[in-house]
Design a protein around this motif. Structure first.
Motif, mmCIF file in Angstrom:
data_model
loop_
_atom_site.group_PDB
_atom_site.id
_atom_site.type_symbol
_atom_site.label_atom_id
_atom_site.label_comp_id
_atom_site.label_asym_id
_atom_site.label_seq_id
_atom_site.Cartn_x
_atom_site.Cartn_y
_atom_site.Cartn_z
ATOM 1 N N ALA A 179 0.843 -1.107 -0.047
ATOM 2 C CA ALA A 179 -0.041 0.115 0.069
ATOM 3 C C ALA A 179 0.915 1.212 -0.044
ATOM 4 O O ALA A 179 0.435 2.222 -0.581
ATOM 5 N N ASN B 188 -4.436 5.838 6.348
ATOM 6 C CA ASN B 188 -5.445 4.925 5.875
ATOM 7 C C ASN B 188 -6.812 5.726 5.516
ATOM 8 O O ASN B 188 -7.323 5.626 4.406
ATOM 9 N N VAL C 251 -8.314 -0.573 -4.095
ATOM 10 C CA VAL C 251 -7.343 0.160 -3.141
ATOM 11 C C VAL C 251 -8.106 0.730 -1.863
ATOM 12 O O VAL C 251 -7.364 0.686 -0.718
ATOM 13 N N LEU D 239 -8.392 -2.512 0.398
ATOM 14 C CA LEU D 239 -6.751 -2.715 1.075
ATOM 15 C C LEU D 239 -6.632 -1.558 2.248
ATOM 16 O O LEU D 239 -6.162 -2.303 3.221
ATOM 17 N N SER D 240 -7.180 -0.532 2.199
ATOM 18 C CA SER D 240 -7.022 0.289 3.381
ATOM 19 C C SER D 240 -7.985 -0.212 4.422
ATOM 20 O O SER D 240 -7.638 0.030 5.634
#
Length: 437
Positions: free
Chosen positions: A329, A388, A423, A426-427
């Motif tokens: 990330a 994040n 994305v 993922l955070s």
């Protein structure tokens, strides 16, 4: 165990691997416990029934700084410690200077007993700063006029996935193969319940004071054996192959973990852990056995008392992938920012006709710098949660802005906007996994 008079006990590190169950055991025995930890809010969340003091022990290096914490206290348990110096920890101050100041303050205020949690192998000539600073703290306790006891637990086996127990779970979770460094090194374990029982006995005066005690099982085990038993205990399939590596092979990974330590991450797999393991983790169980008239729990008995469920397996596997997810990330956002700055003219051209060229160029530079800030922030523990959250907000802003200014990007064959969804996921995954306690 006989019931002692109610005492007011100060527990240092009272929300840690050892400190929290020790505090809970003392409360269960009727004692009044004051917990001291760096994060006051975290302490109140994890153990709301305790009285809490928020303080960084490493800053309390003068006796007078301990006066407020010792108000009415009759016994102190030091369950605080750190594996290695880093962004959050200074070993010399934490293990030695602050403890020397504390025992002097205890003597001045008439505190009766002091229980010090140390480690097998703590010595002035040890190979690691952890063991050397622990030894200096132990010496300060031994030199005091207090009724002191120094406990040296082996590898603690317990239900809390933190420190060594988290490392064992993670090692046991490798799919298909079992990689190990220093697989033949020996260590003795101790059940977490036996440690808490020993501390309660010491606080209540049931053990001879002014003595050191190793808290270890009767027989040592090789690291290979311990990890394999953990693997079976957690319910993972047996490894098809065990890969045993020498120390030098594991050091690069440990150096990366050390770097993470200076960024605020507390990985249990650091060079100190490998160096301690290199010298074996062994003690003499006989002195404490004489106190209890029974041996401490064996590895198998300790595992039998430790939960083995889907939650444990999910945690173990999650810890394997967390560093990978974090690095991926961070790299994504840093590369995105660098590419945006290097190709700002091409990026600005995507907005041609929607905004003025100067505004498009400025927007590309601004958002590229935001991407860079998010990537760097993900790597710094203190900023990682905020980074994040910022990543999710920026992704949503990109999607909304592109929909208004360049909607054709939604049908681009490379799918730059479609990729925003993974994305964001993922955070969200990182936010869920980055819990330290």
């Amino acid at each position: 165990m006989w019931q002692a008079l109610r005492m007011r006990v100060l527990v240092l590190g009272a929300y840690g691997l050892l400190g929290l169950p020790i505090a809970q055991a003392l409360v269960a025995r009727g004692h009044e416990v004051v917990g001291l930890g760096r994060s006051l809010s975290l302490g109140k969340r994890l153990a709301p029934g305790l009285e809490w003091i928020g303080a960084d022990i490493a800053t309390l290096t003068k006796p007078e700084q301990w006066s407020a914490a010792l108000e009415g206290v009759e016994a102190v348990v030091n369950a605080a410690g750190a594996l290695q110096s880093g962004a959050k920890d200074r070993l010399e101050a934490l293990h030695a200077d602050a403890i020397a100041a504390l025992v002097n303050a205890c003597a001045a205020r008439g505190v009766k007993r002091f229980v010090q949690i140390s480690a097998p192998g703590a010595a002035h000539d040890a190979t690691t700063p952890f063991m050397r600073t622990k030894a200096r703290g132990d010496d300060a306790v031994r030199a005091s006029v207090l009724e002191w006891i120094v406990f040296k637990p082996g590898l603690v086996i317990g239900p809390y996935a933190y420190g060594g127990t988290a490392l064992l779970r993670t090692l046991a979770a490798f799919p298909l193969v079992q990689p190990l460094v220093l697989a033949e090194q020996r260590m003795q374990t101790v059940a977490l319940g036996d440690v808490t029982d020993a501390v309660v006995r010491a606080v209540e005066g049931e053990a001879s004071a002014r003595r050191d005690y190793d808290l270890v099982e009767e027989e040592p085990h090789k690291l290979r054996e311990i990890v394999m038993r953990w693997r079976a205990h957690l319910g993972f399939s047996p490894a098809r192959m065990t890969l045993s590596f020498p120390l030098w092979f594991g050091l690069p990974v440990a150096w990366l973990a050390d770097l993470g330590g200076w960024l605020g991450w507390r990985s249990p797999l650091r060079t100190t852990a490998l160096r301690v393991l290199e010298g074996n983790v062994l003690g003499d169980p006989a002195p404490w056995r004489d106190v209890t008239d029974a041996p401490l729990a064996s590895l198998d008995q300790a595992l039998a008392a430790t939960p083995s469920s889907v939650q444990e397996r999910v945690f173990a596997r999650a810890q394997l992938v967390l560093p990978i997810l974090l690095v991926v990330a961070a790299a994504f956002w840093i590369v995105s920012g660098v590419v945006g700055l290097m190709e700002r003219e091409r990026a600005a051209a995507l907005l041609a006709g929607a905004v003025a060229p100067e505004e498009a160029g400025a927007a590309v530079v601004f958002w590229s710098l935001v991407d860079l800030a998010i990537g760097v922030g993900l790597l710094v523990r203190r900023a990682s949660v905020l980074a994040n959250i910022a990543a999710i907000c920026v992704c949503l802003a990109y999607a909304a802005g592109a929909s208004l200014l360049a909607p054709a990007l939604w049908s681009d064959p490379l799918g730059p906007l479609v990729k925003i969804a993974p994305v964001i996921c993922l955070s969200l995954a990182l936010l869920a996994l980055m819990q330290q306690r």
